[in-house]
Design a protein around this motif. Structure first.
Motif, short mmCIF file in Angstrom:
data_model
loop_
_atom_site.label_atom_id
_atom_site.label_comp_id
_atom_site.label_asym_id
_atom_site.label_seq_id
_atom_site.Cartn_x
_atom_site.Cartn_y
_atom_site.Cartn_z
N ILE A 172 -20.73 16.50 53.12
CA ILE A 172 -21.64 16.64 51.97
C ILE A 172 -23.09 16.79 52.43
CG2 ILE A 172 -20.11 15.42 50.33
CD1 ILE A 172 -22.13 13.06 50.43
N GLY A 173 -23.33 16.56 53.72
CA GLY A 173 -24.68 16.82 54.26
C GLY A 173 -25.55 15.59 54.44
N SER A 174 -24.94 14.39 54.50
CA SER A 174 -25.82 13.23 54.55
C SER A 174 -25.96 12.60 55.93
CB SER A 174 -25.42 12.18 53.51
OG SER A 174 -24.54 11.27 54.07
N THR A 175 -25.18 13.07 56.93
CA THR A 175 -25.38 12.46 58.26
C THR A 175 -26.55 13.14 58.99
OG1 THR A 175 -23.50 13.84 58.95
CG2 THR A 175 -23.10 11.48 58.75
N LYS A 176 -27.14 14.14 58.37
CA LYS A 176 -28.35 14.77 58.97
C LYS A 176 -29.50 13.77 58.93
CE LYS A 176 -28.97 19.59 59.36
NZ LYS A 176 -27.59 20.03 59.38
N GLN A 177 -29.70 13.16 57.75
CA GLN A 177 -30.78 12.16 57.63
C GLN A 177 -30.31 10.77 58.00
OE1 GLN A 177 -33.44 11.55 54.66
NE2 GLN A 177 -34.27 13.60 54.75
#
Ligand code: NDP
Length: 329
Positions: A172-177
């Protein structure tokens, strides 16, 4: 300090070959489904009643079906219907269709923490809870910035629940931040405390200041603009998040810095601490959840009354007039 997981800690392969059912294609459902498809998850299906969201999911190119069918076809189910309607839907339409070793992923800790949903022991139960509204989840994925989330495993029946939770957080794209390790209890209590502890104090500070300025004869337009309508406090909060809560102070004049810090030390903290503690205990004990369930059974009449009172208070009316004046420039 708790653990924070980044892209390097998570493997998309743990979830990309699985069938993922998004139950509820609303704010979070749509954003998370689109992000996961762009991350390479091969089969995402949507379980929905025949409503606006059903049509939207079809338009976005997803296979849409009744909730029971989606649950039956899924390896991983995303519970993305509103918390207040989820328990009977989970019990009657979702869980009976799940196989041992399937995963149920929540974006909110509420129903598990308050035991409104008590899942079967042969399921993996995980939390991947974005700290971001649905629009932001999608926009920040597209811009490549990502957004933070809370992540944890509540129940590990397959022995692979953590890998899957981290794979989902990445998809879902949240381990980037950074996906921060936090339990269902942490997520629920902290979220409700922001709503029931922090914001009530902030609303009161602003309305009290508005009333004082009015009583002292200052123009309403100038008061509202100074208080929040200029969006200066929003910019200040962004700087606080980026630079540090207090470390953004040098962005203000020295007069302002001196005034802010001396004022900070003059506030009587006892009533604030006591209110926060009282609200904390009310949440943790389940008293709030009980009261909210009763309120819903009665058709949310009190919620409507309270909303009406706040929307029609003097400050709301004057704010509306100012918006109108400003739009006519
Ligand atoms: P929404 O209010 O957007 O609703 C999600 C979906 O549920 C919609 O498709 C809605 O359909 C459908 N729905 C509503 N009522 C029913 C019902 N009785 N039966 C079947 N479907 C129904 O929810 P959110 O996306 O805001 O929230 C989903 C989860 O994510 C919640 O657990 C929430 O706590 C969590 N969360 C939400 C955040 C947010 O900013 N919104 C942030 C982080 C977590 P329709 O509208 O078409 O009727």
């Amino acid at each position: 300090m708790g653990r924070i997981y980044y892209d390097k800690d998570a493997d998309l392969k743990s979830v990309s070959e699985q069938t993922i059912a998004i139950i509820g294609y609303g704010n979070q459902g749509r954003a998370q489904a689109l992000n996961m498809r762009d991350s390479g998850v091969k089969r995402i299906i949507v379980g929905s009643v025949k409503d606006r969201s059903y049509k939207q999911a079809e338009q976005d190119g997803f296979e849409v079906m009744p909730i029971e069918s989606a649950a039956k076809a899924a390896d991983i189910v995303f519970m993305l219907i509103p918390d207040e309607v989820a328990p009977p839907i989970y019990k009657e339409q979702i869980e009976p269709n799940l196989e041992a070793g399937n995963t149920v992923n929540f974006s909110s800790g509420y129903n598990i923490f308050f035991k409104h949903i008590i899942p079967r022991h042969d399921l993996d139960i995980v939390l991947v809870a974005p700290r971001m509204i649905g629009d932001g989840v999608r926009e920040l994925y597209k811009s490549g910035e990502g957004f933070p989330s809370f992540v944890c495993v509540e129940q590990d029946a397959s022995g692979k629940a953590k890998e899957k939770a981290l794979g989902l957080a990445k998809a879902i794209g949240s381990t980037k931040q950074g996906a921060i390790e936090a339990t269902f209890a942490d997520e629920t209590i902290l979220d409700l405390m922001t709503e029931q502890g922090i914001w009530p104090i902030i609303y009161n500070v602003f309305t009290c200041a508005y009333e004082l300025y009015k009583q002292k004869g200052h123009p309403v337009e100038a008061s509202l603009m100074e208080l929040y309508m200029s969006k200066e406090p929003a910019v200040m909060m962004e700087r606080a998040a980026d630079m540090g809560f207090f470390k953004q102070l040098p962005l203000h004049s020295r007069t302002s810095q001196y005034g802010q810090l001396t004022g900070y030390n003059k506030v009587n903290l006892e009533p604030i601490k006591s209110f926060l503690t009282q609200q904390y205990e009310r949440i943790k004990s389940g008293d709030f959840a009980k009261e909210w369930a009763e309120e819903q059974e009665q058709g949310c009449a009190n919620l409507e009354k309270l909303k009406n009172e706040s929307f029609t208070c003097e400050m709301s009316k004057e704010e509306e007039e100012l918006h109108e004046k400003l739009s006519k420039q």
